[in-house]
Design an enzyme around this catalytic site. Sequence first.
Site, PDB file in Angstrom:
ATOM      1  N   GLY B 276       0.660  -1.080   0.457  1.00 10.58           N
ATOM      2  CA  GLY B 276      -0.295   0.027  -0.025  1.00 10.58           C
ATOM      3  C   GLY B 276       0.972   0.899  -0.182  1.00 10.58           C
ATOM      4  O   GLY B 276       1.669   1.667  -0.691  1.00 10.58           O
ATOM      5  N   SER B 277       0.229   2.027   0.814  1.00  7.16           N
ATOM      6  CA  SER B 277       1.137   3.565   0.797  1.00  7.16           C
ATOM      7  C   SER B 277       2.448   3.599   0.860  1.00  7.16           C
ATOM      8  O   SER B 277       2.904   4.979   0.999  1.00  7.16           O
ATOM      9  CB  SER B 277       0.153   4.259   1.486  1.00  7.16           C
ATOM     10  OG  SER B 277      -1.231   4.573   0.988  1.00  7.16           O
ATOM     11  N   CYS B 278       2.803   2.497   1.966  1.00  6.32           N
ATOM     12  CA  CYS B 278       4.247   3.232   1.844  1.00  6.32           C
ATOM     13  C   CYS B 278       4.917   2.902   0.889  1.00  6.32           C
ATOM     14  O   CYS B 278       6.153   3.147   0.704  1.00  6.32           O
ATOM     15  CB  CYS B 278       4.718   1.567   3.095  1.00  6.32           C
ATOM     16  SG  CYS B 278       4.184   1.505   4.225  1.00  6.32           S
TER      17      CYS B 278
END
Lengths: 400, 559
Positions: B276-278
């Site tokens: 995800g956003s990482c």
Amino acid sequence: MTPFARSNGGSVSRWFWTVDRLLLTMLMLLIAVGLVFVLVASGPQAQRLAHSRHATLSPLHFFNRQLVFAVVGTLVMIGVSFLSRITVRRLCAVALPIVLLATIATLFLGVDTKGATRWIPVFGIDLQPSEFLKPCLAVVTAWILAARYDDPNAPVYTVSFGLTTIVAIILIKQPDFGQTALVLTIWLAQAVIAGLPLATVGLAAGGGFAGLVIAYFTVPHVAHRINGFLSPSSTDTYQVTKALEAFRTGGLMGVGPAEGEVKWLIPDAHTDYIFAVAGEEFGLLACAALALLYLAIVLRSAKQQLDEDDPFVFLATVGLLVQFGVQAFINMGVNVALLPSKGMTLPFVSYGGSSMLAMALTMGMVLALSRRNRFMRGRIAGHKSGGINAVRVDRRSMDR
Amino acid sequence: MSPSVLRQLRIRFSGQRHLALEQGRQRLVLFMMIFVGIAAMLFIKLVDLTLIRPVQAKSKAVAVKRPLRADIVDHGGVVLATSLKVQSLAANPRLIKDPKVLAQKIVAIMPGLNEAAVLKHLTGGGRFVWVKRKITPHDVYALNALGEPGLLFMQEYERIYPNAMLAAHVLGYTDVDGEGIAGVEDFFNDQLVTKTPQPAALKLTLDSRVQHALEDEISKAVDQYKALGGFGIVMDVNTGAIMALASLPTLDPNTPESAGDQAHFNAVTKGVYELGSCFKAFAVAEAIDQGTTTPGKRYDATHPLHLAGFSINDFHAERRWMSTTDVFIHSSNIGTAQIADEFGTERQKEFLGRLGMLKAPSLEVAEVGKPIIPNPWGRLATMTVGYGHGLAVTPLQLASGMASLINGGYLVHPTLIDKPQEQNRERVISQATSDTMRALFRLAVTQGTGSHADVDGYRIGGKTGTAEKPKAGGYAHHALISTFASAFPMDAPRYVVIASLDEPQAAVATGGLVAAPIVHNVILRSAPALGVMKSTADVDVSALMPFVAHKKIKKRVAA
């Protein structure tokens, strides 16, 4: 008066001073050694027997029985050694037909063990009459052959060989080739000692061999039998292979008492292959000592006979010693794979009542026949023998 | 016949008889010689068998000589795995007289055993069976006192992990025969098995204090959020040395067989996740490094993006034009998709490939997972990969990739073994881009979604990630992997700290809410052990502040 004083005229005292005490000592030692070997070799067989019957059985089952056999055997041997040579001869002459009939009886009502019918049950013990046949026959053939010394024209070879052949045929029927060969060997040895020309022996051997070769290639049945004799069955090969491994594992000193493996692997470890168990657990030293003991017993008794002047005693002892010695060395030879498997026991060592008692009888008679004044080299003066009254003196003193 | 004739006969017979006996004696001597000859043959054969061709006696029991395994220690010398001499109970069924009674006696001494099973062993075939491996000295004494010759005691080495579950997934474990079958025990099996009596210990980069803090905090969070599991990693940003690595549920390597299947799974090295956003950090870093964007460049995030029937929306929808800085700290999918799209598919592949994201990571454990790469990797995939969907990698790769972004731009190879730092390190981004990334990560904590991670004085920077787990035909909206990937201290980065929960149960279970507090606590507990001092100094974010639309003066709760 001390019990064994030489001046004591009692029968025990007379026996003690006339019997071959060195031979008796060696025989007792052999029986003792045999007990130790049965002790270490028979446990697994007791366990196998218990397993097959779904019962519990003391691991000492066979040892305990062998202990009884050994005690009885020792008593029988000593008892027989008390007999005079005349009594020995008469005993065997009477016993031979009885044992012969018993052996024939095994063919019809015998206990079948491992494909051979050799045993008949007597008082709960399976007795093997053929074991007793050998010593009786040896004594009787010796008696027949001894007649030649009084009448060179008597047909002693024909008669004794005929009798031996009858026994041999019965033994082959069982079938027991090892005993057959042994009985024939005993007769041949006695006949040769009694003067059978060596040329005849060679001719007979050559002729027999030639006949066998012809029969082998012409009669399929004979070929089959001979093949079976020369190349033992797979179970025997297995036992021989394991026995050889046992000796090689044992090495010089052995792996230690009761530490061996071979007795777990082969069914006849306490009987026919007890020598291999000894080899594994006690090593070369014990095996060599045991073989030396057998050799010493045979040589000691034979040497005693070199001074013997009574042809019957001479021939009977030779027959009995051949039986004892050849059986011992055939068994040991089979164990180390010098000979094909024969199913022959190691005298006084292998487990078995018949074997023990028959051997006690055999060597008891050897002891009886070799009894003499231990302080004279020759026969007891004035002894009556062979129907001829002659005062015999020491052969060597006469030679001087 | 007259007496004189008889006498004549007698004398003649006597002479013949004497000659015949003499011949018999000679032949008997011959027989005796033959006998001696036969005996000699027997002796020769016996000597041949026993002395010339002897075989070694097979040991009564199969020789069970388990090799001694070297110890495993952490970088401070704390023993993590060691070997102790123990006895095991075996039997030779052939020597056992009454197996039934013996089985009863054995079970009386060791009540944990099943009597029927013991009896089956004791009555089995062969000459050697194990009855019970690795028994206590007390039981050995009692069993020995039975005096049963069929019982055998074999010396073995038992592998002991004195800290039980600590670092279980790194250490792995051995099978009953002492062979490593998981983790470092498996990877270094040949090196650990040794003939020397005092083998040198295998030293790992782990710090058991940090490892404990990480496991403890993840474990507490897993309990708090009733998550399926969780994982975390603490890594040196310059050397790739792993200070701590945790994967929950975990197991006790002393008794690995009693743990469930999930507990044997090392999520950090073997599991592959869409994190995800990482992952936005990689899109932003590559775009800034290649000059396709700048921290101040603005993107239209007023409405969802529509492409090929898919729509890309924001979780924390701002519905405005956003600078790259705002896109990163507020974790805008719409903005990141446009940044990635500008950058292009080929450059994205090339960049992620250089970071080692497209192949299985290398680490000194037996279990490593292979990334799942988008297929086809077209424009849509480029956009989704930009914000962390469509490419599944191991958490280990996230850690090493993150380290590379902030350590000055050098490629990092994760390792469990102390190695000198590489001399000619491969550069993946420029020093300037790396400096910008440090500021962006710091801002994401002070101004954005990662505020729960912040610890006064430790200058933590990081990026949240809340990924929906893939399921058949799409994504599961309430099955989340919630991650916080961070590093500290951001002005001079030393360590990457990542923590993640697998399916945390909460109304709002984002990485910022459930994973950032784990990182907060781990850093609070382990920074002293890692030698990082609190400081009032901080990374210079002044260059980026103009691009932050809504400035927080004091840190506040953000999701």
